[in-house]
Structure formats: structure tokens, C-alpha cells
Design a protein around this motif. Structure first.
Motif, mmCIF file in Angstrom:
data_model
loop_
_atom_site.group_PDB
_atom_site.id
_atom_site.type_symbol
_atom_site.label_atom_id
_atom_site.label_comp_id
_atom_site.label_asym_id
_atom_site.label_seq_id
_atom_site.Cartn_x
_atom_site.Cartn_y
_atom_site.Cartn_z
ATOM 1 N N GLU B 282 10.211 6.802 -5.764
ATOM 2 C CA GLU B 282 8.888 6.513 -6.328
ATOM 3 C C GLU B 282 8.951 5.738 -7.643
ATOM 4 N N GLU B 283 10.080 5.782 -8.288
ATOM 5 C CA GLU B 283 10.202 5.138 -9.592
ATOM 6 C C GLU B 283 9.901 3.641 -9.485
ATOM 7 N N PRO B 284 9.099 3.083 -10.415
ATOM 8 C CA PRO B 284 8.736 1.669 -10.324
ATOM 9 C C PRO B 284 9.981 0.775 -10.353
ATOM 10 N N LEU B 285 9.889 -0.360 -9.689
ATOM 11 C CA LEU B 285 11.005 -1.295 -9.645
ATOM 12 C C LEU B 285 11.161 -2.000 -10.985
ATOM 13 N N LYS B 286 12.402 -2.388 -11.298
ATOM 14 C CA LYS B 286 12.650 -3.080 -12.568
ATOM 15 C C LYS B 286 12.125 -4.505 -12.537
ATOM 16 N N SER B 287 12.144 -5.122 -11.351
ATOM 17 C CA SER B 287 11.862 -6.552 -11.296
ATOM 18 C C SER B 287 10.464 -6.866 -10.772
ATOM 19 N N SER B 288 9.596 -5.858 -10.685
ATOM 20 C CA SER B 288 8.298 -6.104 -10.045
ATOM 21 C C SER B 288 7.156 -6.102 -11.048
ATOM 22 N N ASN B 289 6.067 -6.777 -10.673
ATOM 23 C CA ASN B 289 4.873 -6.742 -11.532
ATOM 24 C C ASN B 289 4.057 -5.479 -11.278
ATOM 25 N N ILE B 290 4.419 -4.720 -10.238
ATOM 26 C CA ILE B 290 3.752 -3.430 -10.000
ATOM 27 C C ILE B 290 4.511 -2.404 -10.823
ATOM 28 N N THR B 291 3.876 -1.897 -11.878
ATOM 29 C CA THR B 291 4.641 -1.071 -12.812
ATOM 30 C C THR B 291 4.342 0.415 -12.694
ATOM 31 N N ASP B 292 3.423 0.783 -11.798
ATOM 32 C CA ASP B 292 3.125 2.216 -11.710
ATOM 33 C C ASP B 292 3.691 2.874 -10.458
ATOM 34 N N SER B 293 4.248 2.056 -9.541
ATOM 35 C CA SER B 293 4.832 2.668 -8.353
ATOM 36 C C SER B 293 5.844 1.705 -7.753
ATOM 37 N N ASN B 294 6.542 2.164 -6.712
ATOM 38 C CA ASN B 294 7.501 1.305 -6.031
ATOM 39 C C ASN B 294 6.905 0.860 -4.701
ATOM 40 N N SER B 383 19.231 -15.979 2.154
ATOM 41 C CA SER B 383 18.309 -15.374 1.184
ATOM 42 C C SER B 383 17.200 -16.345 0.799
ATOM 43 N N THR B 384 17.573 -17.596 0.586
ATOM 44 C CA THR B 384 16.571 -18.597 0.213
ATOM 45 C C THR B 384 15.512 -18.707 1.312
ATOM 46 N N ALA B 385 15.962 -18.689 2.566
ATOM 47 C CA ALA B 385 15.007 -18.780 3.672
ATOM 48 C C ALA B 385 14.062 -17.589 3.665
ATOM 49 N N PHE B 386 14.612 -16.411 3.421
ATOM 50 C CA PHE B 386 13.762 -15.210 3.428
ATOM 51 C C PHE B 386 12.766 -15.228 2.270
ATOM 52 N N VAL B 387 13.185 -15.792 1.131
ATOM 53 C CA VAL B 387 12.271 -15.909 -0.008
ATOM 54 C C VAL B 387 11.021 -16.691 0.420
ATOM 55 N N GLY B 388 11.243 -17.794 1.149
ATOM 56 C CA GLY B 388 10.116 -18.588 1.625
ATOM 57 C C GLY B 388 9.232 -17.814 2.590
ATOM 58 N N MET B 389 9.874 -17.073 3.490
ATOM 59 C CA MET B 389 9.111 -16.311 4.493
ATOM 60 C C MET B 389 8.273 -15.218 3.845
ATOM 61 N N LEU B 390 8.847 -14.560 2.833
ATOM 62 C CA LEU B 390 8.086 -13.509 2.143
ATOM 63 C C LEU B 390 6.939 -14.121 1.350
ATOM 64 N N GLY B 391 7.159 -15.333 0.842
ATOM 65 C CA GLY B 391 6.105 -16.019 0.110
ATOM 66 C C GLY B 391 4.860 -16.204 0.968
ATOM 67 N N GLN B 392 5.059 -16.414 2.255
ATOM 68 C CA GLN B 392 3.922 -16.620 3.163
ATOM 69 C C GLN B 392 3.031 -15.397 3.270
ATOM 70 N N ILE B 393 3.582 -14.211 3.026
ATOM 71 C CA ILE B 393 2.716 -13.021 3.095
ATOM 72 C C ILE B 393 2.362 -12.522 1.696
ATOM 73 N N GLY B 394 2.666 -13.320 0.687
ATOM 74 C CA GLY B 394 2.199 -12.979 -0.662
ATOM 75 C C GLY B 394 3.201 -12.236 -1.527
ATOM 76 N N ILE B 395 4.406 -12.039 -1.035
ATOM 77 C CA ILE B 395 5.415 -11.391 -1.882
ATOM 78 C C ILE B 395 6.201 -12.491 -2.587
ATOM 79 N N GLN B 396 6.097 -12.538 -3.938
ATOM 80 C CA GLN B 396 6.790 -13.588 -4.679
ATOM 81 C C GLN B 396 8.179 -13.100 -5.058
ATOM 82 N N VAL B 397 9.171 -13.767 -4.514
ATOM 83 C CA VAL B 397 10.544 -13.321 -4.737
ATOM 84 C C VAL B 397 11.279 -14.272 -5.662
ATOM 85 N N THR B 398 11.932 -13.712 -6.682
ATOM 86 C CA THR B 398 12.840 -14.486 -7.516
ATOM 87 C C THR B 398 14.233 -14.276 -6.956
#
Lengths: 326, 525
Positions: B282-294, B383-398
Motif C-alpha cells: 500500500e505504501e505510495p510509490l517513490k516515482s509516481s505523482n499519486i502520493t497517497d496510495s500505490n 521497455s521503450t516500446a512498452f512506455v509508448g503502449m502505456l502512454g496510450q492508456i494514460g500512464i506516463q512512464v519515465t
């Protein structure tokens, strides 16, 4: 002269210490040797145990102290990757690198100086324009591309030269040389050319610029007025005065050739210290990496020292300055 | 000048052709890196094992389909009436390269050495309590408890000669910390098909067929082993005729080599799965903009991420056809794999978006993906390909891409929220995957369960696999565990890697699923 050398030696020691410190500090952040040493089957307890055995849990200054004390005795520990003493590994590979570096420097100096003089003496010839344009291409193409290009032309397409390695080698005591066998010499050609191209261009452009400069000076004009032969002017007067900066650059370049033969050695699988370093970085073989950096620093320091002393000999103004205590 | 060059060229061509005819049995074999050491118990690493298999032998081998085969042991079975003891019957008439006879004492010595403190093989022998020689050709291994799968663990544990080892002070595996080196790092004495003629680390090693070998004399009588690190140089060496076989062929060169006259490429599936892993809890992720949950801890989000992953596109575009898309985090060779488990959903962007919205993230979220860039085939590109695929559903991946030497410490310190890893399964059994990737992380288990997934019920079942001797019951438990792992989306499998060996026409080297090609299997035409 002695005082001058002593002062430069003092500076050199300081430089070496700083380099050792930086090398040591940087390598703490390039990765973790333990995970590459233990592999997939290990568990966390194994990791901790090995870290303890390697002394990686000790504070930074303690590790650095041990490193310096051992380095002073020529001991750089055991390579994590190859499990052999690092000093021995470097000494075994040094001949390959030195032979490559010397061969490429020879090509660079001879061809560079000749072309430099030629283009300076014939500034408006078409051949000069062609050489100058080609030299720009030589500088701007990355080394690995030149290497791969040469391999494809001479090894794959024409099949006249070997594509990799050092060929047959002969042991002369501790020096293992490739210069005495046909395959060794043939193997040397492509990497030596690859490694020489950058310096060659540099030396050529430098010689050309200096020479043009000198040819415009008053004493050359006076020499011409006195009716000296063109040959005597060009080679006796002009060239001699061109050589001071050329010695500096060549000296410093020899250092960087030894230090940065890395790319050429990797492309040609040349078994020198450069490829040893690259292979070590991939698995965070800290003892080899640290020793290599210290070694390279030593090469630079020594070469700089020699260049300074050569200066002293070639340029009388410096000598006079030293005599008067400047 | 011109004529002399032509003459040299002609002479060279002639000499290489002659050499080709006279030494038809020599194979010049290039791959990207050298064996790390010749001490057979000091490293547990594929390249090192591959080389060692030609010099040393193991009790059991593995064929190209992954089945166990007899090698130095001809029979192996649980002792009658005691399922905690394994009995190995040894091959008769086997000799070491120095002429010494191979006996049970050598096996006892080697297994004890392999499970000693300094050995990197010890993990595979953790369940061994003691090893004893019953007679010259029988060895009994007393396990700590019932260990039904122990024979799977001995396929990379090499047998050394006890007398030779003691003469050269090799009782212990080298101790790095003490700055020691040992005789076995550069010298060998095995029972294998080849003996070591010369070795220059990172440059060249020569192996010569051992005429006292118990097996049928191999077609290849001499092996020249050449590590060539640079991809382009390695391929060029093959094309220029300087080497005969090239391992570790870069994916982008496979097709070209297949279409070049005079060369061919053998391909086959590797026993290695490539997957993405997540941070649980449940601990929030270090790299996410969602800071109250995981967000990833929400099963709907994991489902959405799987629906965003287009495995077939990755196979076709990134891997140029050289991979096998997978729906379960195990290669097909492994006990426990089924076609049903391996099925995966077609990508569905709309449904993925709906799932994200349902989970409470209609605008998606941001996260960092850690990937190695020099460990697996095209790892960074996947990984680069998956970053693009996740972008299509709104998950911004660095994307945080690093060499594996830097990637591993980040992963092992549980500091990654989202990562790519590969996993080989040397035991060919699912328990190996569960132990390290699924079991809760402890000192001895879950080493690579770095997303800290924890399911006590599964932990219990995983531990039970280690001692269950009723194979039907054990396989049923494996199936149960996989069902939960797949339903929970503990791991997001992408594909199995495909191996490619390139060679000149006239020779054939079959692909070995653990990427341990064996030169005794080379066939000349």
C-alpha cells in the motif's frame, strides 16, 4: 634543471593522489560487483557475506587507505572477473597496447608531418584542398565507425587482412610481441591506421598552421633576401621552429593514444589494456578499473614530464629563464 | 606495388583454402565473452559453464529438449525405502586427462567442494547433508529431507580429480576477499571430451579432443575458442572467414546472415523468460505523482497494464520475429508450463482505460520503469516500446535505462517501482521460479521478488514443493500456485528469448536451450 624536475615531480605525486581518490570514489557508484559475481542463484545472505569478505562494508576512507597502501607496493588486488592479480593482468596486456600505440603514433607523426609540410608549401594546389577536405572527414568520423568500415572493406569484402585479434605472437621474456610474425604484422595494420587517423589529422593541421605562420616571419624573408636556397629555408629554418608545439601535441597525444586506445581495441578485439578495461566495466570489476585509471594517470604524468624536459632542450629561451632563476 | 598486393592477396586466399581442407575438424568458435575462470565451482555463470562442459563433466547432462541424460552417472534413483537418499551409479572405465581413474571418491570430493563456503554452486546443493562413496562406482547423497528434484541441480556441477586437486592445493574454492588466486583458475584436469591445450584469457583458448574419452570420438577434433566482445566485429569475423561459428548473434544481423550465401543461422527457443515486475504493497510509490496510495497494488491497474501490452507487436517490431510471446512467467521447457497458462489477452486500449477509470485513475498516473540496456536481447528497446503502449492508456512512464551492473543493485535493494528482468530456469522446474520470484523476500527466499509481493498461503505451498516426493501431488500444487500467480498478475511476462547461432555452410551446431552449445554435437556435411 634539477630544481625544475624536482618541482614537476612533486606536482606529479599530487596529481596521482587526486586521481586515485577520484577513481576510488567514482567506482563506488558505477554498480555493485556482488550481484554480477554471484549471479541468479544466490540469496540475500550470500550477497551480504560476499560484501563482507570483499571489505565493501568498511567505511570509504578505510577502503581508500588500503587501496593507496597496496597500490604503493604495486598491488591492486585480485580481479573479481578473472580471479588473477590485477597487476599481472595489466602487465600481460601492456605490450599489445604499447605496440599498437607506437605503431599508430609513428604513422601519425610521419604522415602528419609530411602532409603538413606539403600542404603548407603548396597552399593553393588542388591536392592540398583534397587533403584538407579528407582530413576534416577523418576528424569528424567516430573511431569505431572508421574501424568497422576498414574491417568491412579489408577483411570482409577483400579478405586481405584479419578482422580481429593480434595474430600469432612470440614471447620474448615477459614481452609478448606480434611484430615478429607475418600474421601479427598483418593484424596490426588496420587497428594502427584506425587509431592514428585522429592524431594524424591533428598533427598535419598543426604543422601546416605553424609552418605557414613561420614562413611569414621576418627572418624567413631575410633568409630569402640573402639568397638561401628554398630547401634550406623550408627545412633548416622554418621546419625547426615549427617543431616545438608539434612535440608537445605528439607527446600528449601519445598519452591519450595509450589511454584511449579503448575504442580501437574493442572494435578489433585487440588484447590490450583498453579492452581489459572495457570488459571490466561491464561487470564492475573495481580492482581492474581503479588500477587502470591510476595507470593511465601515471602514463600522462610521465609523458608530461618528458615533454617538459624536451621543451627545455629544444627551446633555448626556457633554458635561459631557468638559469636566471625565473 | 599493385602487382605485389595482388600476389599477396592471391597467396592468402590460397593459403586459407588449403587450411580449410587440411583442418576440416578444427572449429573456430567466437562468442561475446570469455569464461570467467576454469575453476569449475567458483562461478555459477552460463558462459563459464559452457566452456567447462567441454573439459569437465557432470553426473547428469541435459539434451536439447531439456531432458536429463546420463553422463558420469549412468543410473540415479531414490534409495529403496528411504526418500531422503539419492543413489548415483557411476560410469565404468572413465579416465581423467592425466590418466587417473575416475571413482566415487572424486565425486564425493567434488560435491563437497561445490557446496563449501567459497563456492558459487553451493545454492544448488543446499539440501545436501552428506555425500558418501559406497563403493568405487556408487555414491549416496543424504539429503536434509525429501528432495525429489535434486538430480536437476547437478547438471552444472563438475567433477574434479581428488588426487590432482589435493596435489595442487585445491581443496577450497578460491577466496576473493583474501586476495587469493589458485591453480585451477588456469589449469584443468577433467574427464570431458576435450583437454586444454592453451589458454590466453579474453584472447584465445585451444581445446584438443581427448582420445581417452569414454564417449564416441567427436567430429570436431580441435576447438579454438575466441571471445570477441564487439557485435559488429564478431559478425565480420564470420563473414571474413576468420571464425566458423558465432554465438550471441545480434538480432538485427540474423536475417542478413540467413540471406548471405555461404552462411546459415540455427535458431531455437532459449530457456529464459523476459518479464516486467511491479512494486506491491500500500505504501505510495517513490516515482509516481499519486502520493497517497500505490496504484499498482490495485489489481484493476495491473490488468489494465497487461491489456496495454502488445506482445505480438514487440515480437514483430522489436525482436524482428525472434521471440516467443508468453502469457505465463516460465519458459515452455519447464515443469508446470501449460498451453492454457501461456495464453494471453489481446491488447485492448479502450478496456484498459475503462479499468483505470474504474480503479480511480481516469487521468492515469506517472511512474518510472527501470530497465537494463546490455543484459537481454534488445532489453531497452522492449521497455521503450512498452512506455509508448502505456502512454496510450494514460500512464506516463519515465524510462530509467542502465547497464545491468547498475540495474541489479537498484533492483535488489527493492528500490524499483516497475522494472524489466529476465529469468532462466536451470532446474527446468517451476519451484525454481517460485522460490526466487514469488515467495516473500527473506534471507534465503524471494531474492528477486523485489516488488515485495507477499502471499503467506503461496509461501507455504512453495516450501512444500521442496520436500514433496509424490510427483502427482507436487504437480497439482505447482498448478495451484501458477493459477494464483497468473490471476494476481504478480509478474507481467513478455516473451521467451530465442537463441541464434550463426555458422558457415557445411557445419551444423544445434541450439541448446540453456545456451550451452556442445561442440561434440557439431555435424560436418
Amino acid at each position: 634543471m634539477l630544481a625544475f624536475i624536482a618541482r614537476r615531480l612533486g606536482q606529479s605525486v599530487l596529481v596521482m593522489l587526486v586521481v586515485a581518490f577520484i577513481a576510488f570514489m567514482v567506482f563506488r557508484y558505477v554498480g555493485d560487483p556482488v550481484s554480477s559475481m554471484l549471479g541468479q542463484d544466490s540469496n540475500m545472505a550470500d550477497h551480504e557475506a560476499l560484501r563482507e569478505r570483499l571489505g565493501l562494508n568498511e567505511p570509504f576512507y578505510v577502503q581508500f587507505y588500503h587501496f593507496v597502501v597496496n597500490a604503493l607496493q604495486g598491488q591492486f588486488g585480485i580481479s573479481y572477473r578473472l580471479q588473477q592479480p590485477v597487476t599481472q593482468l595489466i602487465m600481460e596486456r601492456l605490450p599489445a597496447t604499447i605496440e599498437l600505440a607506437v605503431a599508430s603514433s609513428l604513422i601519425a607523426v610521419v604522415v602528419g608531418v609530411v602532409l603538413g609540410i606539403y600542404t603548407a608549401l603548396r597552399p593553393r594546389a588542388i591536392s592540398t584542398a583534397v587533403i584538407m577536405t579528407l582530413s576534416l572527414v577523418g576528424v569528424s568520423l567516430p573511431t569505431f565507425l572508421i574501424g568497422i568500415g576498414l574491417i568491412y572493406i579489408f577483411a570482409v569484402e577483400l579478405q586481405v587482412l584479419p578482422s580481429f585479434g593480434r595474430g600469432q605472437v612470440v614471447n620474448l621474456g615477459w614481452w609478448r610481441t606480434g611484430l615478429l610474425t607475418e600474421s601479427g604484422l598483418r593484424s596490426l595494420i588496420l587497428p594502427a591506421i584506425t587509431l592514428s587517423l585522429f592524431q594524424l589529422t591533428l598533427i598535419m593541421r598543426l604543422v601546416r598552421a605553424e609552418m605557414l605562420e613561420v614562413l611569414r616571419t621576418d627572418y624567413v624573408r631575410f633568409a630569402r633576401a640573402r639568397g638561401l636556397s628554398q630547401r634550406a629555408i623550408n627545412f633548416g629554418h622554418a621546419l625547426k621552429n615549427t617543431m616545438v608545439p608539434v612535440i608537445t601535441i605528439t607527446g600528449l597525444q601519445l598519452g591519450s593514444v595509450i589511454a584511449f586506445a579503448i575504442i580501437t581495441e574493442t572494435v578489433f578485439q585487440w588484447p590490450g589494456v583498453g579492452s581489459l578495461f572495457v570488459n571490466s566495466v561491464a561487470v564492475v570489476d573495481v580492482p581492474v578499473m581503479a588500477a587502470y585509471l591510476v595507470f593511465v594517470a601515471l602514463v600522462f604524468v610521465v609523458i608530461n614530464l618528458i615533454v617538459d624536459i624536451l621543451y627545455f632542450i629544444v627551446d633555448p629561451r626556457l633554458r635561459d629563464g631557468a638559469k636566471t632563476g625565473r | 606495388m599493385h602487382t605485389s598486393l595482388t600476389r599477396i592477396a592471391a597467396a592468402l586466399v590460397a593459403s586459407t583454402m588449403l587450411a580449410g581442407v587440411a583442418n576440416a575438424e578444427t572449429i573456430r568458435w567466437a562468442r561475446s565473452s570469455d569464461a570467467l575462470t576454469l575453476d569449475p565451482h567458483s562461478q555459477n555463470q552460463g558462459v563459464t559453464h559452457t566452456f567447462a562442459h567441454h573439459i569437465y563433466e557432470t553426473l547428469l547432462g541435459r539434451d536439447n529438449d531439456g531432458n536429463l541424460t546420463p553422463r558420469l552417472a549412468t543410473e540415479w534413483a531414490l534409495k529403496e525405502g528411504d526418500d531422503t537418499v539419492w543413489v548415483f551409479k557411476l560410469r565404468e572405465g572413465v579416465k581423467f586427462h592425466d590418466g587417473a581413474d575416475f571413482t566415487a571418491e572424486d565425486v564425493v570430493f567434488s560435491l563437497d567442494r561445490a557446496r563449501s563456503e567459497g563456492s558459487n554452486m553451493k545454492q544448488l546443493h543446499a539440501e545436501v547433508a552428506s555425500v558418501t562413496a559406497v563403493d568405487d562406482l556408487t555414491v549416496e547423497i543424504q539429503m536434509v529431507g525429501p528432495s525429489p528434484l535434486y538430480p536437476n541441480n547437478v547438471t552444472n556441477t563438475f567433477i574434479m580429480d581428488k588426487t590432482w586437486s589435493e596435489t595442487n592445493d585445491l581443496q577450497d574454492v578460491q577466496d576473493f576477499g583474501a586476495g587469493e588466486t589458485n591453480y585451477a583458475v588456469l589449469n584443468t584436469n577433467g574427464t570431458g571430451p576435450y583437454s586444454l591445450t592453451s589458454r590466453e584469457v579474453d584472447v584465445q583458448s585451444v581445446l584438443t579432443a581427448f582420445d581417452g574419452w569414454w564417449g564416441e570420438a567427436p567430429a570436431v577434433t580441435e576447438i579454438v575458442y575466441l571471445p570477441i566482445a564487439d557485435n559488429a566485429t564478431r559478425v565480420a569475423a564470420l563473414l571474413s572467414g576468420d571464425v566458423d561459428i558465432v554465438q550471441d548473434v545480434p538480432v538485427q544481423d540474423i536475417e542478413r546472415l540467413q540471406n548471405t550465401a555461404g552462411f546459415k543461422v540455427e535458431t531455437g527457443p532459449e530457456n529464459r523468460i523476459i518479464y516486467f515486475g511491479y512494486k506491491f504493497g500500500e505504501e505510495p510509490l517513490k516515482s509516481s505523482n499519486i502520493t497517497d496510495s500505490n496504484p499498482i497494488n490495485n489489481p484493476l491497474v495491473r490488468e489494465a497494464m497487461e491489456l496495454a501490452l502488445d506482445r505480438v507487436a514487440i515480437q514483430q517490431v522489436v525482436m524482428r520475429g525472434n521471440s516467443i510471446p508468453a502469457g505465463v512467467a516460465t519458459p515452455p521447457f519447464v515443469n508446470g508450463w501449460t498451453e492454457e497458462l501461456d495464453a494471453f489477452p489481446a491488447p485492448d486500449v479502450e478496456k484498459a482505460k475503462a479499468l483505470l477509470a474504474e480503479a480511480g485513475y481516469p487521468d492515469g498516473f506517472s511512474i518510472t520503469l527501470d530497465t537494463p540496456n546490455n543484459r537481454y536481447v534488445n532489453d531497452e528497446a522492449i521497455s521503450t516500446a512498452f512506455v509508448g503502449m502505456l502512454g496510450q492508456i494514460g500512464i506516463q512512464v519515465t524510462l530509467a535505462s542502465r547497464p545491468v551492473a547498475e540495474h541489479s543493485p537498484v533492483i535488489l535493494a527493492n528500490e524499483s517501482d516497475f522494472y524489466l528482468l529476465g529469468w532462466g530456469v536451470p532446474t527446468f522446474d517451476s519451484a525454481y521460479i517460485f522460490n526466487d520470484l514469488v515467495h516473500s523476500k527473506t534471507d534465503t527466499h524471494g531474492t528477486y521478488n523485489v516488488g515485495l509481493y507477499s502471499n503467506p498461503e503461496l509461501d507455504e505451498k512453495i516450501i512444500s514443493l521442496g520436500t514433496e516426493t509424490d510427483f502427482d501431488k507436487r504437480n497439482a500444487t505447482i498448478a495451484e500456485i501458477w493459477e494464483v500467480v497468473k490471476a494476481d498478475r504478480v509478474l507481467l511476462p513478455v516473451h521467451n528469448q530465442v537463441l541464434a547461432y550463426a555458422m558457415r555452410d557445411g557445419i551444423t551446431l544445434p541450439v541448446q536451450p540453456e545456451n550451452q552449445p556442445n561442440m561434440t554435437t557439431v555435424v560436418f556435411e
